[in-house]
Motif scaffolding. Sequence first.
Motif, PDB file in Angstrom:
ATOM      1  N   HIS A 249       0.773  -1.170  -0.073  1.00 24.99           N
ATOM      2  CA  HIS A 249      -0.046  -0.029  -0.120  1.00 24.99           C
ATOM      3  C   HIS A 249       0.940   1.127  -0.003  1.00 24.99           C
ATOM      4  N   LEU A 250       1.963   1.318   0.947  1.00 20.94           N
ATOM      5  CA  LEU A 250       2.661   2.445   0.934  1.00 20.94           C
ATOM      6  C   LEU A 250       3.500   2.547  -0.444  1.00 20.94           C
ATOM      7  N   GLU A 251       4.032   1.279  -0.902  1.00 22.10           N
ATOM      8  CA  GLU A 251       4.639   1.678  -2.345  1.00 22.10           C
ATOM      9  C   GLU A 251       3.934   2.063  -3.259  1.00 22.10           C
ATOM     10  N   PHE A 252       2.517   1.722  -3.582  1.00 20.69           N
ATOM     11  CA  PHE A 252       1.666   2.342  -4.248  1.00 20.69           C
ATOM     12  C   PHE A 252       1.581   3.907  -4.142  1.00 20.69           C
ATOM     13  N   ILE A 253       1.387   4.349  -2.945  1.00 19.43           N
ATOM     14  CA  ILE A 253       1.452   5.813  -2.789  1.00 19.43           C
ATOM     15  C   ILE A 253       2.688   6.478  -3.256  1.00 19.43           C
ATOM     16  N   HIS A 254       3.753   5.901  -2.973  1.00 16.03           N
ATOM     17  CA  HIS A 254       5.138   6.514  -3.455  1.00 16.03           C
ATOM     18  C   HIS A 254       5.265   6.411  -5.065  1.00 16.03           C
ATOM     19  N   ILE A 255       4.870   5.359  -5.394  1.00 11.24           N
ATOM     20  CA  ILE A 255       5.244   5.135  -6.838  1.00 11.24           C
ATOM     21  C   ILE A 255       4.412   6.412  -7.554  1.00 11.24           C
ATOM     22  N   HIS A 256       3.254   6.483  -7.176  1.00 15.22           N
ATOM     23  CA  HIS A 256       2.338   7.443  -7.776  1.00 15.22           C
ATOM     24  C   HIS A 256       2.442   8.791  -7.476  1.00 15.22           C
ATOM     25  N   LYS A 257       2.629   9.170  -6.041  1.00 15.28           N
ATOM     26  CA  LYS A 257       2.666  10.336  -5.581  1.00 15.28           C
ATOM     27  C   LYS A 257       4.179  11.054  -5.927  1.00 15.28           C
ATOM     28  N   THR A 258       5.051  10.294  -5.847  1.00 17.44           N
ATOM     29  CA  THR A 258       6.576  11.033  -5.937  1.00 17.44           C
ATOM     30  C   THR A 258       7.003  10.186  -7.331  1.00 17.44           C
ATOM     31  N   ALA A 259       7.179   8.978  -7.518  1.00 21.32           N
ATOM     32  CA  ALA A 259       8.196   8.518  -8.669  1.00 21.32           C
ATOM     33  C   ALA A 259       7.424   8.933  -9.950  1.00 21.32           C
ATOM     34  N   ALA A 260       6.197   9.057 -10.106  1.00 16.09           N
ATOM     35  CA  ALA A 260       5.494   9.017 -11.452  1.00 16.09           C
ATOM     36  C   ALA A 260       6.259  10.430 -12.057  1.00 16.09           C
ATOM     37  N   LEU A 261       6.145  11.487 -11.352  1.00 20.40           N
ATOM     38  CA  LEU A 261       6.547  12.784 -12.045  1.00 20.40           C
ATOM     39  C   LEU A 261       7.990  12.867 -12.184  1.00 20.40           C
ATOM     40  N   LEU A 262       9.125  12.046 -11.404  1.00 20.91           N
ATOM     41  CA  LEU A 262      10.288  11.872 -11.807  1.00 20.91           C
ATOM     42  C   LEU A 262      10.464  10.855 -12.960  1.00 20.91           C
ATOM     43  N   GLU A 263       9.528   9.740 -12.724  1.00 15.20           N
ATOM     44  CA  GLU A 263       9.725   8.917 -14.213  1.00 15.20           C
ATOM     45  C   GLU A 263       9.440   9.766 -15.460  1.00 15.20           C
ATOM     46  N   GLY A 264       8.313  10.508 -15.165  1.00 15.98           N
ATOM     47  CA  GLY A 264       8.212  11.531 -16.384  1.00 15.98           C
ATOM     48  C   GLY A 264       8.955  12.249 -16.839  1.00 15.98           C
ATOM     49  N   SER A 265       9.799  12.804 -16.132  1.00 16.15           N
ATOM     50  CA  SER A 265      10.818  13.872 -16.509  1.00 16.15           C
ATOM     51  C   SER A 265      11.930  13.103 -17.207  1.00 16.15           C
ATOM     52  N   VAL A 266      12.251  12.112 -16.718  1.00 16.02           N
ATOM     53  CA  VAL A 266      13.283  11.149 -17.671  1.00 16.02           C
ATOM     54  C   VAL A 266      12.604  10.740 -18.879  1.00 16.02           C
ATOM     55  N   VAL A 267      11.685  10.204 -18.891  1.00 14.23           N
ATOM     56  CA  VAL A 267      11.094   9.719 -20.260  1.00 14.23           C
ATOM     57  C   VAL A 267      10.824  10.669 -21.299  1.00 14.23           C
ATOM     58  N   LEU A 268      10.430  11.855 -20.798  1.00 17.02           N
ATOM     59  CA  LEU A 268      10.192  12.889 -21.755  1.00 17.02           C
ATOM     60  C   LEU A 268      11.379  13.464 -22.382  1.00 17.02           C
ATOM     61  N   GLY A 269      12.397  13.449 -21.548  1.00 16.22           N
ATOM     62  CA  GLY A 269      13.831  13.607 -22.078  1.00 16.22           C
ATOM     63  C   GLY A 269      14.308  12.983 -23.114  1.00 16.22           C
ATOM     64  N   ALA A 270      14.076  11.617 -22.900  1.00 17.93           N
ATOM     65  CA  ALA A 270      14.569  10.413 -23.618  1.00 17.93           C
ATOM     66  C   ALA A 270      13.996  10.434 -24.997  1.00 17.93           C
ATOM     67  N   ILE A 271      12.450  10.704 -25.015  1.00 18.70           N
ATOM     68  CA  ILE A 271      11.672  10.910 -26.170  1.00 18.70           C
ATOM     69  C   ILE A 271      12.167  11.987 -27.122  1.00 18.70           C
ATOM     70  N   LEU A 272      12.159  13.225 -26.328  1.00 20.92           N
ATOM     71  CA  LEU A 272      12.575  14.329 -27.258  1.00 20.92           C
ATOM     72  C   LEU A 272      13.773  14.175 -27.830  1.00 20.92           C
ATOM     73  N   GLY A 273      14.750  13.554 -27.181  1.00 18.93           N
ATOM     74  CA  GLY A 273      16.099  13.312 -27.599  1.00 18.93           C
ATOM     75  C   GLY A 273      16.262  12.194 -28.668  1.00 18.93           C
TER      76      GLY A 273
END
Length: 372
Positions: A249-273
Amino acid sequence: MSLVNPFVTCSQMNNLQSSRSRLTPSLLPHPLKNKLPISHFSPNSITKPFILSPISAILAKEQQEEGKTTQTFSPSSTSNFKAYMLEKASSVNKALEEAVSLQEPLKIHESMRYSLLAGGKRVRPMLCIAACELVGGEESTAMPSACAVEMIHTMSLMHDDLPFMDNDDLRRGKPTNHKIFGEDVTVLAGDALLAYAFEHMAVATKGVPSERIVRVIGELAKCIGSEGLVAGQVVDICSEGNSDVGLDHLEFIHIHKTAALLEGSVVLGAILGGANDQEVEKLRKFARCIGLLFQVVDDILDVTKSSQELGKTAGKDLLADKTTYPKLIGIDKSKEFAEKLNREAQEQLAGFDPQKAAPLIALANYIAYRDN
């Protein structure tokens, strides 16, 4: 839930990510027995941690370093990493300043700029830029998306600090937005930053095929919506005071609340590059690991540092009766978990050019060993 096996691998996080609108238990492997050695990073030892001084100290020197000549990043030099971070933070701050100008209506734009330009670590935009450069792209290509993720991150902090959310009075060492502008304006300013983030990506991104721009807009929207950041925030709120919250349950919260935007940041850069699908997925796994790592470290700092050291209210999770990793598995096991996530993250970069991967490795280590 039993705490015998408190750790989760990135592959298991991938399974959770594919169904991140559901709260499903994850199988947890055995805990680490030994801690990783602490040593300087070298291209031939990609998983060894690299101790960094707090980025806040680097950013404090920013004005003194105006006009400094760009340096080539050297993974073996702490001073060069500081220079790299300073250079990127300066570029991001300048881009944010230009993107959100002071205009009518003044109050809403003052509120937006107050929180957006209040400093911060700029980790998310740096990750976006570093991922783009890793796969052959340019900083200028990633900058609009880098600014967009920082706008959205700032929005989330503004809303998170509101009395009906986390009710915080301090953020980045300053009074929170609603303490200056009122709750009504803070809500609207956050909404404005959210909307403008997507407008800025669509309008300001140059030299990139339109299909890539559409793809990154869709990627970012998913990361922050009801299957991403918002999902984590809602489950977090509903879990306060719940004594039955377990690690899944805690993992779900953190993967979504915090990790999702960090993941998006990296993936956006990779796609654009121009990364291929295989490279995007490796970087997605890297980002998911450091995203969870970021929150595990946050949980540790919340109970080990003072408000002055953090620049925000310390111990607020404990006061709100929130479930955290230290609360479930203790400080020592939480630190071991952080080390494991850092190692697994860096393993995803093994197939890339070590020189180009060095900033991402150093950023991962900064997240692991930061002081605030």
